[in-house]
Design an enzyme around this catalytic site. Structure first.
Site, PDB file in Angstrom:
ATOM      1  CB  CYS A 215       4.802   4.687  -2.756  1.00 60.85           C
ATOM      2  SG  CYS A 215       6.072   5.913  -2.589  1.00 60.85           S
ATOM      3  CG  ASP A 216       4.673   1.348  -4.902  1.00 56.44           C
ATOM      4  OD1 ASP A 216       3.604   1.995  -5.000  1.00 56.44           O
ATOM      5  OD2 ASP A 216       5.667   1.585  -5.594  1.00 56.44           O
TER       6      ASP A 216
ATOM      7  CB  CYS B 296       8.600   4.443  -3.113  1.00 59.05           C
ATOM      8  SG  CYS B 296       7.839   5.365  -1.774  1.00 59.05           S
TER       9      CYS B 296
END
Ligand code: NAP
Length: 316
Positions: free
Chosen positions: A135-136, A132
């Site tokens: 997200c990261d 992701c």
């Protein structure tokens, strides 16, 4: 017999559980093999509103679960083998032979990111391997990043990740990309992206501090090569978890449940879907939670007999 059964305990299912429990509908929540869903595989979540300092994914999910329990939601673990949605109450058959009956069903089983299945990959999730970028990506500011995949997701993630990466290499197993022309063009015009096409990923390499690179086979020469990186983003698609429905709920060609626009209603009256199992586009914890709220409210209305679901006819 339950008034409502929720399948899945990611942000969508747990938000639906909070709302239904708070409406005194005593939902049963079935927790599958990945309790808490995909967020439990990430580390810090920095973009869920309400947590200015960020919150760890597993903690966020544990909090949502506690909140649902506080209002009386019941939880049980189980794997649903099949469902019979041909008449109400619906019948759910669990592994082990037990069956449950439900007046309404909320499907929030999510979509699982596909992994390469190579050595070093799963062990390094949260230590440099991610599925992701939204997200990261932030954690890889100034670092070397690899994105694996040749579809639209890989192009999109690669472009997004160049905001953070010092260098970004896109690794794809064939010479040709699967991505749409416009997404390919966008990525090809990005000067920060270099291309390692026709390379099959073999192993994620790591050391004490996490990922150090990716070993690939050059399919032209047959030789092994190592591409150095601190982050490996696997972007080879997602699989919506809808197999157990046995085709009784309408899905698109990729298996994602089709919901009536602007609602959580499926083509089966009394069956609602929320979260990534019906969202191939946004896939965020906050959008999943929002759609879980919608499913609970739609379900509540349905139980009150206020809604007639005849929209499926217009789907053709
Ligand atoms: P996808 O189109 O199925 O592409 C998956 C890619 O991963 C393919 O290039 C495939 O290689 C590769 N791959 C699969 N398994 C692999 C393995 N084991 N090892 C190495 N490579 C592997 O998936 P997606 O990119 O997630 O897209 C899914 C759908 O969402 C598509 O319809 C796409 O158009 C859509 N989407 C649209 C957008 C957008 O328009 N903004 C953004 C994201 C996704 P091969 O090509 O060799 O099979």
């Amino acid at each position: 017999m339950y008034k409502s059964v929720i399948i899945g305990t990611g942000p969508a299912g747990l938000t639906a559980a909070i709302y239904l429990a708070r409406a005194n509908l005593n939902p049963l929540v079935i927790e599958g093999p990945e309790p808490g869903g995909q967020l439990t595989t990430t580390t810090e979540v920095e973009n869920f509103p309400g947590f200015p300092e960020g919150i760890m994914g597993p903690e966020l999910m544990a909090n949502m679960r506690k909140q649902a329990e506080r209002f009386g939601a019941q939880f049980r673990s189980g794997w649903i083998n099949s469902v019979d949605l041909s008449k109400r109450p619906f019948t759910l058959s669990l592994e082990g032979g037990e069956t449950l009956q439900a007046e309404t069903l909320i499907i929030s089983t999510g979509a699982s990111a596909k992994y390469l299945g190579i050595p070093g990959e799963k062990d390094n999730v949260g230590r440099g391997v991610s599925t992701c970028a939204t997200c990261d990506g932030f954690f890889f500011r100034g670092k070397k990043i690899i994105v694996v995949g040749g579809g639209d997701s890989a192009m999109e993630e690669a472009n997004f990740l160049t905001r953070f990466a010092s260098e970004l290499t896109l690794v794809h197993r064939r010479d040709e990309l699967r991505a749409s022309k416009i997404m390919q063009d966008r990525a090809r015009e990005n000067p920060k992206i270099s291309w390692s096409l026709n390379r099959t990923p073999l192993e994620v390499l790591s050391g004490e501090n996490g990922v150090t690179g990716l070993k690939v086979r050059n399919n032209e020469t047959g030789e092994e090569e190592i591409i150095e990186a601190q982050g490996v983003f696997v972007a080879i698609g997602h699989t919506p978890n809808t197999k157990f429905l046995g085709g009784q709920v309408e899905t698109d060609e990729h298996g994602y449940i089709i919901t009536k626009p602007g609602s959580s209603e499926t083509n089966v009256p009394g069956v609602f879907a929320c979260g990534d199992v019906q969202d191939n586009k946004y896939r965020q914890a906050i959008t999943a939670a929002g759609s879980g709220c919608m499913a609970a409210l739609d379900c509540e209305k349905f139980l009150e007999g206020a809604v007639t679901q005849d929209w499926s006819v217009s789907l053709g």
